[in-house]
Design a protein around this motif. Sequence first.
Motif, PDB file in Angstrom:
ATOM      1  N   TRP A   1      24.052 -95.564  54.501  1.00  0.00           N
ATOM      2  CA  TRP A   1      22.926 -95.893  53.619  1.00  0.00           C
ATOM      3  C   TRP A   1      21.819 -96.790  54.226  1.00  0.00           C
ATOM      4  O   TRP A   1      21.956 -97.362  54.908  1.00  0.00           O
ATOM      5  CB  TRP A   1      23.472 -96.865  52.495  1.00  0.00           C
ATOM      6  CG  TRP A   1      24.441 -96.257  51.420  1.00  0.00           C
ATOM      7  CD1 TRP A   1      24.770 -94.773  51.468  1.00  0.00           C
ATOM      8  CD2 TRP A   1      25.072 -96.774  50.387  1.00  0.00           C
ATOM      9  NE1 TRP A   1      25.673 -94.547  50.183  1.00  0.00           N
ATOM     10  CE2 TRP A   1      25.891 -95.913  49.766  1.00  0.00           C
ATOM     11  CE3 TRP A   1      25.509 -98.443  50.335  1.00  0.00           C
ATOM     12  CZ2 TRP A   1      26.764 -96.052  48.593  1.00  0.00           C
ATOM     13  CZ3 TRP A   1      26.327 -98.345  49.115  1.00  0.00           C
ATOM     14  CH2 TRP A   1      27.025 -97.333  48.377  1.00  0.00           C
ATOM     15  N   HIS A   2      20.827 -96.584  53.545  1.00  0.00           N
ATOM     16  CA  HIS A   2      19.497 -97.471  54.030  1.00  0.00           C
ATOM     17  C   HIS A   2      19.720 -98.804  52.997  1.00  0.00           C
ATOM     18  O   HIS A   2      20.468 -98.954  52.351  1.00  0.00           O
ATOM     19  CB  HIS A   2      18.188 -97.033  53.848  1.00  0.00           C
ATOM     20  CG  HIS A   2      18.063 -95.716  54.758  1.00  0.00           C
ATOM     21  ND1 HIS A   2      17.739 -95.771  56.024  1.00  0.00           N
ATOM     22  CD2 HIS A   2      18.238 -94.370  54.358  1.00  0.00           C
ATOM     23  CE1 HIS A   2      17.472 -94.468  56.221  1.00  0.00           C
ATOM     24  NE2 HIS A   2      17.641 -93.621  55.367  1.00  0.00           N
ATOM     25  N   LYS A   3      18.925 -99.869  53.359  1.00  0.00           N
ATOM     26  CA  LYS A   3      19.129-100.936  52.607  1.00  0.00           C
ATOM     27  C   LYS A   3      18.778-100.824  51.305  1.00  0.00           C
ATOM     28  O   LYS A   3      19.422-101.226  50.375  1.00  0.00           O
ATOM     29  CB  LYS A   3      18.222-102.143  53.287  1.00  0.00           C
ATOM     30  CG  LYS A   3      18.726-102.577  54.464  1.00  0.00           C
ATOM     31  CD  LYS A   3      17.529-103.506  55.307  1.00  0.00           C
ATOM     32  CE  LYS A   3      18.236-103.905  56.659  1.00  0.00           C
ATOM     33  NZ  LYS A   3      16.960-104.408  57.421  1.00  0.00           N
ATOM     34  N   ALA A   4      17.723-100.099  50.836  1.00  0.00           N
ATOM     35  CA  ALA A   4      17.359 -99.681  49.736  1.00  0.00           C
ATOM     36  C   ALA A   4      18.391 -98.904  48.881  1.00  0.00           C
ATOM     37  O   ALA A   4      18.648 -99.260  47.637  1.00  0.00           O
ATOM     38  CB  ALA A   4      16.142 -98.942  49.493  1.00  0.00           C
ATOM     39  N   ASP A   5      19.272 -98.010  49.630  1.00  0.00           N
ATOM     40  CA  ASP A   5      20.295 -97.235  48.969  1.00  0.00           C
ATOM     41  C   ASP A   5      21.387 -98.201  48.423  1.00  0.00           C
ATOM     42  O   ASP A   5      22.102 -98.098  47.401  1.00  0.00           O
ATOM     43  CB  ASP A   5      20.839 -96.461  49.978  1.00  0.00           C
ATOM     44  CG  ASP A   5      19.742 -95.443  50.168  1.00  0.00           C
ATOM     45  OD1 ASP A   5      19.078 -94.875  49.464  1.00  0.00           O
ATOM     46  OD2 ASP A   5      19.957 -94.783  51.529  1.00  0.00           O
ATOM     47  N   ALA A   6      21.675 -99.306  49.320  1.00  0.00           N
ATOM     48  CA  ALA A   6      22.718-100.133  49.047  1.00  0.00           C
ATOM     49  C   ALA A   6      22.494-101.102  47.819  1.00  0.00           C
ATOM     50  O   ALA A   6      23.252-101.380  47.057  1.00  0.00           O
ATOM     51  CB  ALA A   6      23.109-101.082  50.261  1.00  0.00           C
ATOM     52  N   ALA A   7      21.032-101.441  47.875  1.00  0.00           N
ATOM     53  CA  ALA A   7      20.599-102.446  46.754  1.00  0.00           C
ATOM     54  C   ALA A   7      20.719-101.704  45.321  1.00  0.00           C
ATOM     55  O   ALA A   7      21.060-101.952  44.392  1.00  0.00           O
ATOM     56  CB  ALA A   7      19.096-102.813  46.833  1.00  0.00           C
ATOM     57  N   THR A   8      20.339-100.331  45.338  1.00  0.00           N
ATOM     58  CA  THR A   8      20.238 -99.319  44.257  1.00  0.00           C
ATOM     59  C   THR A   8      22.048 -99.164  43.567  1.00  0.00           C
ATOM     60  O   THR A   8      22.200 -99.271  42.584  1.00  0.00           O
ATOM     61  CB  THR A   8      19.685 -98.023  44.480  1.00  0.00           C
ATOM     62  OG1 THR A   8      18.298 -98.289  44.736  1.00  0.00           O
ATOM     63  CG2 THR A   8      19.775 -97.207  43.168  1.00  0.00           C
ATOM     64  N   ALA A   9      22.689 -98.906  44.949  1.00  0.00           N
ATOM     65  CA  ALA A   9      24.126 -98.771  44.383  1.00  0.00           C
ATOM     66  C   ALA A   9      24.686 -99.807  43.964  1.00  0.00           C
ATOM     67  O   ALA A   9      25.462 -99.867  42.718  1.00  0.00           O
ATOM     68  CB  ALA A   9      24.779 -98.250  45.691  1.00  0.00           C
ATOM     69  N   ALA A  10      24.322-101.139  44.296  1.00  0.00           N
ATOM     70  CA  ALA A  10      24.728-102.449  43.881  1.00  0.00           C
ATOM     71  C   ALA A  10      24.084-102.952  42.386  1.00  0.00           C
ATOM     72  O   ALA A  10      24.302-104.024  41.857  1.00  0.00           O
ATOM     73  CB  ALA A  10      24.703-103.353  44.868  1.00  0.00           C
ATOM     74  N   GLU A  11      22.972-102.095  42.096  1.00  0.00           N
ATOM     75  CA  GLU A  11      22.243-102.412  40.901  1.00  0.00           C
ATOM     76  C   GLU A  11      21.686-103.884  41.064  1.00  0.00           C
ATOM     77  O   GLU A  11      21.685-104.720  40.324  1.00  0.00           O
ATOM     78  CB  GLU A  11      23.065-102.427  39.714  1.00  0.00           C
ATOM     79  CG  GLU A  11      23.599-101.181  39.242  1.00  0.00           C
ATOM     80  CD  GLU A  11      24.479-101.135  38.077  1.00  0.00           C
ATOM     81  OE1 GLU A  11      24.747-102.059  37.483  1.00  0.00           O
ATOM     82  OE2 GLU A  11      24.718 -99.906  37.608  1.00  0.00           O
ATOM     83  N   LEU A  12      21.216-104.006  42.498  1.00  0.00           N
ATOM     84  CA  LEU A  12      20.369-105.366  42.833  1.00  0.00           C
ATOM     85  C   LEU A  12      18.978-104.957  43.035  1.00  0.00           C
ATOM     86  O   LEU A  12      18.676-103.709  43.728  1.00  0.00           O
ATOM     87  CB  LEU A  12      21.080-106.040  43.818  1.00  0.00           C
ATOM     88  CG  LEU A  12      22.494-106.560  43.787  1.00  0.00           C
ATOM     89  CD1 LEU A  12      23.242-106.609  45.221  1.00  0.00           C
ATOM     90  CD2 LEU A  12      22.883-107.685  42.613  1.00  0.00           C
ATOM     91  N   THR A  13      18.076-105.961  43.129  1.00  0.00           N
ATOM     92  CA  THR A  13      16.879-105.525  43.595  1.00  0.00           C
ATOM     93  C   THR A  13      16.917-105.981  45.150  1.00  0.00           C
ATOM     94  O   THR A  13      17.837-106.372  45.693  1.00  0.00           O
ATOM     95  CB  THR A  13      15.619-106.962  43.065  1.00  0.00           C
ATOM     96  OG1 THR A  13      16.131-108.294  43.770  1.00  0.00           O
ATOM     97  CG2 THR A  13      15.600-107.118  41.533  1.00  0.00           C
ATOM     98  N   ILE A  14      15.692-105.014  45.777  1.00  0.00           N
ATOM     99  CA  ILE A  14      16.183-105.146  47.290  1.00  0.00           C
ATOM    100  C   ILE A  14      15.941-106.451  47.896  1.00  0.00           C
ATOM    101  O   ILE A  14      16.610-106.966  48.912  1.00  0.00           O
ATOM    102  CB  ILE A  14      14.831-104.432  47.946  1.00  0.00           C
ATOM    103  CG1 ILE A  14      15.037-104.000  49.408  1.00  0.00           C
ATOM    104  CG2 ILE A  14      13.538-104.699  47.434  1.00  0.00           C
ATOM    105  CD1 ILE A  14      16.138-103.480  49.912  1.00  0.00           C
TER     106      ILE A  14
END
Length: 144
Positions: free
Chosen positions: A25-38
């Motif tokens: 994952w890219h950082k944005a992918d991880a943020a999206t998967a965790a339902e967090l803002t970047i």
Amino acid sequence: MAKTDADSLARLKRAVMQRRVQLGWHKADAATAAELTITTYMRVEKGLSVRDVTYAKIERAFGWAPGACEAILEGATEAQLAGDIVDGVRYAPVADENGASRAVQDAVMATMPEMTAGKMAELSKAVVAELRKRGIVADEKTSH
């Protein structure tokens, strides 16, 4: 409460970055998967302190056992995956809402049979909400 000193946060930072890369994952992918803002997600990868609910969301997205982030902050060198067996103890996968709700109802019926159905539903709803907040019960939208 978990430690939030620089060394503990750096240890968690390394574990989070390593798992993100492992997942491809890219950082944005991880943020999206965790339902967090970047921005919130990046605080973790920068070794900054965040709220416990943020750690629970990361654990759920990364497939880590509930409490894995806190364990790393307290000194563990790596996160346990949900379902792993460590020293004879199984780290359970994230539960679904229906299973958690049914468990609460069964426990109430076994220990407090005089509780009304309305009070039982209210208690079950509160327990499930708390378990969701801690990352032990998956959000309804991510469990389907």
